[in-house]
Design a protein around this motif. Structure first.
Motif, PDB file in Angstrom:
ATOM      1  N   GLY A 193     -13.171   6.220  -0.341  1.00  0.00           N
ATOM      2  CA  GLY A 193     -12.784   5.383  -1.471  1.00  0.00           C
ATOM      3  C   GLY A 193     -11.406   4.763  -1.334  1.00  0.00           C
ATOM      4  N   TYR A 194     -10.811   4.799  -0.167  1.00  0.00           N
ATOM      5  CA  TYR A 194      -9.477   4.218   0.011  1.00  0.00           C
ATOM      6  C   TYR A 194      -9.520   3.017   0.964  1.00  0.00           C
ATOM      7  CZ  TYR A 194      -7.821   8.448  -2.259  1.00  0.00           C
ATOM      8  OH  TYR A 194      -7.608   9.444  -3.168  1.00  0.00           O
ATOM      9  N   GLU A 195      -8.876   1.938   0.544  1.00  0.00           N
ATOM     10  CA  GLU A 195      -8.808   0.738   1.385  1.00  0.00           C
ATOM     11  C   GLU A 195      -8.176   1.055   2.740  1.00  0.00           C
ATOM     12  OE1 GLU A 195     -10.102  -2.107   0.558  1.00  0.00           O
ATOM     13  OE2 GLU A 195      -9.261  -3.515   2.015  1.00  0.00           O
ATOM     14  N   VAL A 200      -1.759  11.037   0.360  1.00  0.00           N
ATOM     15  CA  VAL A 200      -2.445  10.645  -0.881  1.00  0.00           C
ATOM     16  C   VAL A 200      -3.342  11.786  -1.361  1.00  0.00           C
ATOM     17  CG1 VAL A 200      -4.222   9.115  -1.835  1.00  0.00           C
ATOM     18  CG2 VAL A 200      -2.368   8.160  -0.434  1.00  0.00           C
ATOM     19  N   SER A 223      -8.074  -0.251  -7.171  1.00  0.00           N
ATOM     20  CA  SER A 223      -8.223   1.220  -7.120  1.00  0.00           C
ATOM     21  C   SER A 223      -8.277   1.749  -5.687  1.00  0.00           C
ATOM     22  CB  SER A 223      -9.477   1.647  -7.881  1.00  0.00           C
ATOM     23  OG  SER A 223     -10.630   1.125  -7.271  1.00  0.00           O
ATOM     24  N   GLY A 224      -7.480   2.762  -5.407  1.00  0.00           N
ATOM     25  CA  GLY A 224      -7.436   3.369  -4.073  1.00  0.00           C
ATOM     26  C   GLY A 224      -6.960   2.409  -3.012  1.00  0.00           C
ATOM     27  N   HIS A 225      -6.272   1.367  -3.431  1.00  0.00           N
ATOM     28  CA  HIS A 225      -5.981   0.277  -2.494  1.00  0.00           C
ATOM     29  C   HIS A 225      -4.494  -0.114  -2.526  1.00  0.00           C
ATOM     30  CE1 HIS A 225      -7.409  -3.974  -1.024  1.00  0.00           C
ATOM     31  NE2 HIS A 225      -6.185  -3.746  -0.648  1.00  0.00           N
ATOM     32  N   PHE A 243      -1.020   8.794   6.063  1.00  0.00           N
ATOM     33  CA  PHE A 243      -0.947   8.197   4.731  1.00  0.00           C
ATOM     34  C   PHE A 243      -2.027   8.788   3.830  1.00  0.00           C
ATOM     35  CE2 PHE A 243      -2.357   5.090   1.616  1.00  0.00           C
ATOM     36  CZ  PHE A 243      -1.190   4.575   1.091  1.00  0.00           C
ATOM     37  N   HIS A 247       0.856  -1.201   0.000  1.00  0.00           N
ATOM     38  CA  HIS A 247       0.000   0.000   0.000  1.00  0.00           C
ATOM     39  C   HIS A 247       0.883   1.239   0.000  1.00  0.00           C
ATOM     40  CE1 HIS A 247      -4.157  -1.310   1.650  1.00  0.00           C
ATOM     41  NE2 HIS A 247      -3.523  -2.426   1.387  1.00  0.00           N
ATOM     42  N   SER A 248       1.420   1.633  -1.098  1.00  0.00           N
ATOM     43  CA  SER A 248       2.211   2.858  -1.105  1.00  0.00           C
ATOM     44  C   SER A 248       1.327   4.051  -1.427  1.00  0.00           C
ATOM     45  CB  SER A 248       3.313   2.765  -2.159  1.00  0.00           C
ATOM     46  OG  SER A 248       2.735   2.866  -3.445  1.00  0.00           O
ATOM     47  N   VAL A 249       1.830   5.243  -1.133  1.00  0.00           N
ATOM     48  CA  VAL A 249       1.114   6.462  -1.481  1.00  0.00           C
ATOM     49  C   VAL A 249       0.901   6.559  -2.995  1.00  0.00           C
ATOM     50  CG1 VAL A 249       1.379   8.984  -1.629  1.00  0.00           C
ATOM     51  CG2 VAL A 249       1.745   7.818   0.554  1.00  0.00           C
ATOM     52  N   TRP A 250       1.960   6.270  -3.765  1.00  0.00           N
ATOM     53  CA  TRP A 250       1.856   6.436  -5.216  1.00  0.00           C
ATOM     54  C   TRP A 250       0.905   5.432  -5.850  1.00  0.00           C
ATOM     55  CZ3 TRP A 250       3.298  10.833  -7.263  1.00  0.00           C
ATOM     56  CH2 TRP A 250       4.292  11.588  -6.628  1.00  0.00           C
ATOM     57  N   LYS A 255      -6.362   5.228  -8.123  1.00  0.00           N
ATOM     58  CA  LYS A 255      -7.679   5.876  -8.077  1.00  0.00           C
ATOM     59  C   LYS A 255      -7.841   6.819  -9.267  1.00  0.00           C
ATOM     60  CE  LYS A 255     -11.033   7.691  -4.855  1.00  0.00           C
ATOM     61  NZ  LYS A 255     -11.313   8.566  -3.723  1.00  0.00           N
ATOM     62  N   ARG A 256      -6.778   7.552  -9.564  1.00  0.00           N
ATOM     63  CA  ARG A 256      -6.851   8.538 -10.646  1.00  0.00           C
ATOM     64  C   ARG A 256      -7.085   7.895 -12.019  1.00  0.00           C
ATOM     65  NH1 ARG A 256      -1.760  12.460 -11.372  1.00  0.00           N
ATOM     66  NH2 ARG A 256      -2.714  13.615  -9.644  1.00  0.00           N
ATOM     67  N   THR A 302      -1.586   3.981  -4.417  1.00  0.00           N
ATOM     68  CA  THR A 302      -2.940   4.310  -3.958  1.00  0.00           C
ATOM     69  C   THR A 302      -3.505   5.475  -4.763  1.00  0.00           C
ATOM     70  OG1 THR A 302      -2.393   3.549  -1.734  1.00  0.00           O
ATOM     71  CG2 THR A 302      -4.294   5.023  -1.938  1.00  0.00           C
ATOM     72  N   MET A 303      -2.694   6.493  -4.921  1.00  0.00           N
ATOM     73  CA  MET A 303      -3.141   7.709  -5.603  1.00  0.00           C
ATOM     74  C   MET A 303      -3.370   7.443  -7.098  1.00  0.00           C
ATOM     75  SD  MET A 303      -2.059  10.592  -7.444  1.00  0.00           S
ATOM     76  CE  MET A 303      -0.395  11.194  -7.156  1.00  0.00           C
TER      77      MET A 303
END
Lengths: 220, 220, 220, 220
Positions: free
Chosen positions: D130-132, D208, A181-183, D204, A109-112, A118-119, A114-115
């Motif tokens: 919307g985030y896990e 994001v 997505s977002g995960h 986190f 689950h990294s920031v990048w 979703k995008r 995750t972001m």
């Protein structure tokens, strides 16, 4: 189906060796911010027939576990040994292991991831090409390679999500990972070592992609 | 051409001393995310005549190697000792050592060098000027210095790429490093210590350049 | 002017104690990327009358030094003891110590201070207000405080630059730090501990400022 | 109201055990840049009736404390034991503990929470959905959850600010944290372990959110 005595020995040996690699890698990944909270799951096949998988237990801080934080599950996700809770996402690990003949599956689950997941969900994935780092992926021999990283809509219905993952992997047998997505990211390898390398390669490429706003590359 | 006994001793001493510096620096750079996956290569000349180069082996995690992860090659890239695979990029190290009379060549894969080298390939390089950190480069005495960092199109054909690198370095003998597009940074020094300093200086400046979106400075 | 025996003992005690704080802090700051290459200088007053200052030597990797990497200089920048080269920037440390009655001066080279000090040189500084972190600055009791961080044009002429620094500090006696354009941050404190805190506070605020693109706040 | 002997033993045991968790977590958070300068406060309830709270002392570098850096306060913020100064923000910890029945309150100062809390103060908060990673928050079972993170205007008047915090928490009993504008994050849990997890999860998600410029999501 029972294991023979020799198989039990091999299975235990693999649990100790692959399990320790998982524990060590999880500690490093946690410090990099890729497993914050109690997020992420790492697994390795410790016996092929019948299938036995060592996997990090649910609800644990993956940066602070030792071998007792792992459980062993069978092909249906039932716990064979260990006293931790099995994560509902174990089903996705099993789906990847079966479909890709993987020996190890790492979910981070990294920031990048995750972001970006979703995008770009609306595009169904992102396409990464032209980077030397791609050669860190198994069987990729040139930076001219185009790596498609599918993005699958996140869901709490693991039965349906497993089926979707299996279906996407069947359509794209050449991929080395996918995102929910977002995960976060799922990737895998023949061994925990290869799965670790794939996490580093893909996370690196996602950060490059994110920082470069490489929107124009995002065409499958 | 054989080495005399005394030369062999010097060569071995240099292997141990420069090799350990390479191993230690690689571990630090890996933790900074500059050598993820199995990316990057670090080398040092351990004998000048005939040329002998200690270089990190191919396909290894550079953050986890010890001296056994290095091999010694000659001027043609043939392995003299060590049991790891020689990287195809060893040719570029040899080209830099010959053209720039370098004692050590470090090739790193950071997010910023990867991203910027792809974005500005069309300009043939980036020009960095006006930063005090430039004084960390060998023979640079003022922040008013303009440092041109050539960007060379990446290729898997090492013969051609080596020739291009040699040609670019001949045109720009004053540079301290170059980038391969979407690939990363090459820099060097008289010693591993100087090469390490040059990596830090250039990586720092690339991040400043990238964060500042200093597009208007990008005119040679 | 000679030191009495008792004064020599105090001076030596201060050298050991403040010197060790400098060495330890430099190691931490280096790992955070605030002292890459051989950049930055840290100093502390070890005797007030006559003025004696312990300061990191020139051209050293500040993350790897021990006490032998420090030298002791007098009010004119002449070396009293130690076998390292004195940095030309020692003049700026002396100027700050004399003008602000500082006991310790820390000069760091972060990406954010380098980038912002170049971007906003045209405004003569940046104004930071409305952040709780400001209370980490000496004598600041509320987030409503407005902190002006002057930006001075970088120069290699240390005589002129020292005079400019002295003049700016005389105009703005309330500041806790200043930047040299494209160069980095100078801050100080009564002790090395306070100087360290000021570095953390100002670096933090610069990153917040940079990420927030707080252009509209940039009016003195 | 005095503690009975048995209660004193429990209280001391909790001080040692929760206090050590606070000290260890503070050291990790400091290294991540979430407690720079002397910012932040961490607390844990060590006795429920009468209320006794162990809390980090004021003006200390939270990354370098041991148990002696903690003090014990009562429900009115009076010091019961310990020789450090009590932070004026102890009132906010008490307000959270009373209103949310929290066992532990962690207040951190990250770059992202500082920057976002100032930018979005005008909206009264930010909405994350919307985030896990949201499932890392207590009692959140799906990524479809919408987490409202209120932003309260910062103030140095702790009496008024405590009352505002209590009022906001009463209006939004479902939240897991709030921000003070330009100041940072408050979150909590039944235990220090849960509060630590909530910090990681929310920090986190803020990064994001900040990187994704998810402005269009910012509607309650």
């Amino acid at each position: 189906m029972e294991l023979e005595d020799n198989e039990k020995k091999d299975s235990l040996k693999n649990f100790r060796s692959f399990g320790q690699q998982i524990v060590d890698t999880a500690s490093v990944f946690y410090r990099r911010g890729w497993l914050f909270g109690t997020s992420g799951n790492l697994s390795a096949v410790i016996n092929e027939t019948p299938l036995q998988i060592a996997i990090t237990g649910s609800g644990l801080n993956k940066g602070k576990i030792d071998l007792s934080g792992l459980i062993v599950i069978d092909v249906n996700g039932n716990v064979i040994s260990g006293n931790k809770k099995v994560s509902s996402e174990a089903d996705l690990h099993i789906a990847v292991i079966r479909e890709m003949h993987a020996g190890s599956v790492f979910h981070t689950h990294s920031v990048w991831s995750t972001m970006l997941s979703k995008r770009y969900l609306k595009d169904g994935g992102i396409l990464i090409r032209g980077y030397e780092m791609l050669k860190g992926l198994n069987n990729v021999g040139t930076h001219e390679h185009s790596e498609w990283i599918p993005i699958i809509e996140n869901s709490q219905d693991m039965k349906t999500l497993s089926a979707t993952v299996t279906s996407i992997l069947r359509q794209h047998p050449e991929v080395h990972g996918f995102m929910l997505s977002g995960h976060g990211l799922y990737t895998w390898g023949k061994t925990p070592e290869e799965a670790e390398r794939h996490v580093e390669v893909i996370e690196f490429l996602l950060e490059v992609y994110g920082r470069g706003n490489a929107g124009t590359d995002n065409i499958p």
